[in-house]
Design an enzyme around this catalytic site. Structure first.
Site, PDB file in Angstrom:
ATOM      1  CG  ASP A 110      -2.115   0.861   0.994  1.00  0.00           C
ATOM      2  OD1 ASP A 110      -2.047   1.873   0.729  1.00  0.00           O
ATOM      3  OD2 ASP A 110      -3.498   0.124   0.880  1.00  0.00           O
ATOM      4  CG  HIS A 115      -0.809   1.332  -3.551  1.00  0.00           C
ATOM      5  ND1 HIS A 115      -2.047   1.148  -2.956  1.00  0.00           N
ATOM      6  CD2 HIS A 115      -0.414   0.184  -3.814  1.00  0.00           C
ATOM      7  CE1 HIS A 115      -2.200  -0.178  -3.061  1.00  0.00           C
ATOM      8  NE2 HIS A 115      -1.168  -0.753  -3.879  1.00  0.00           N
TER       9      HIS A 115
END
Length: 366
Positions: free
Chosen positions: A202, A225
């Protein structure tokens, strides 16, 4: 972010007000043995050290099993947690149900955590069993007047903190591990992150509401991310975000680069004085992004625009390669357009055929 799964292997040097050399409390003196469970030994060593100002708890080299433990304050004075070995979390995730975390430091002033050791969350056991739900294999640092906010739990999560330096930290989790943010900061100020190497499933670093005066320097991110402000605007009474600077980062093979994200149909809020400078992108998707229609997994309504006002933002000296054709995407709210936005010295090449493109919607330049 929404509910978070937070399991990672963390090798860290964290500094919060250095302590002076003082009495040493070695967990081995309390019965700790390599490859054994040291939960009781660590609890006893901490309790004894906490009663002595300027003390130090030491876990020497070796691998140790550690159950859920809360290391409570307040202590008599400054205290150091010196981890030289590897601590392994329980592999049975059922043991975490209803608990606040794996290793919890609570209500402590003048805490130093260092030693170059490893907090091993053994996340691979849980990633196979959990889709998206609350998990509590994490390390927290909790201080007076501070409580966990909702169920947002991450590998390293500073909340309600001031004057914190995070240096020479490595956080690792596979790129396909679900919802494993590296560092999430919220309700905090005067935070400095330097020389961090983060690979997750993430955001490498995410900034939540109520965060001010944060400087992030020389961070390497990937997989993951990217580096994110937000998401913002989802919850009641969110506090402003301001004074965020990301300088000298390198992102490789991440789904996003540097971004600001807010929810549509959101509650009111503000994000201002945010600057990204001297960033290198290597095969990064959406390298430069403001997304005020952030809606993962279609869990929100796009019928009304975001009410989070974004202003005084800059993206400068950003270069490298983009894995998406659209390298710069600034999509702001039509209700509260972004103001004072500067984009300068951007040199991003699309790795596919054709030239990189850009989109700019509801943006007022400086």
């Amino acid at each position: 972010m929404g509910k978070k799964l937070s399991i990672a292997t963390i090798s860290l040097l964290l500094l919060l007000k250095s302590t002076n050399a003082g009495e040493v409390f070695d967990v081995k003196s309390y019965g700790a043995q390599i490859n054994g469970d040291i939960t009781q030994a660590l609890t006893q060593a901490w309790r004894a050290a906490c009663a002595v100002a300027g003390s130090k708890v030491v876990i020497s080299t070796g691998t140790y099993k550690l159950g859920l433990v809360t290391l409570l304050g307040p202590c008599k004075g400054a205290i150091e947690f010196n981890l030289q070995g590897t601590l392994q979390a329980p592999s049975d995730i059922e043991s975490f149900k209803g608990k606040d975390g794996w290793v919890v430091f609570e209500r402590i002033d003048s805490l130093t955590v260092l030693g170059g050791g490893v907090f091993d969350g053994q996340g691979q056991m849980a990633w196979q069993k959990i889709i998206v739900r609350k998990s509590t294999i994490a390390t927290y640092f909790l201080f007076p007047r501070h409580y966990i906010k909702g169920q947002q739990i991450f590998p390293y999560q500073p909340f309600g903190m001031q004057e914190l330096a995070i240096q020479n930290i490595t956080i690792t989790a596979p790129g396909d591990s679900p919802n494993t943010d590296g560092i999430h900061i919220g309700q905090s100020s005067q935070i400095n992150i330097t020389n961090a190497n983060i690979g997750t499933g993430d955001d490498c670093i995410s900034i939540g509401d109520g965060t001010q005066d944060v400087t992030i320097k020389q961070v390497t991110c990937g997989p993951g991310h990217g580096i994110s402000i937000g998401s913002l605007g989802r919850y009641q009474n969110e506090q402003p975000v301001s004074g965020i600077r990301v300088i000298g980062a390198t992102l490789s093979n991440t789904l996003n680069g540097v971004r600001i994200k807010t929810w549509p149909a959101s509650l009111s809020g503000t994000a201002s004085d945010i600057h990204f400078e001297n960033v290198i992108m290597d095969n990064v998707g959406n390298p430069v992004l403001i997304d005020q229609n952030y809606c993962p997994n279609n869990q929100c309504s796009n019928k009304s625009p975001s009410k989070v006002k974004i202003s005084n933002v800059s993206f400068k000296n950003i270069r490298g390669t983009s894995s998406t054709l659209e390298a710069v995407k600034l999509v702001c709210s039509k209700s509260v357009p972004c103001q004072q936005v500067v984009v300068a010295n951007i040199d991003l090449a699309y790795k596919g055929s054709g030239s990189a493109t850009s989109t700019c919607v509801n943006v007022q330049p400086a």
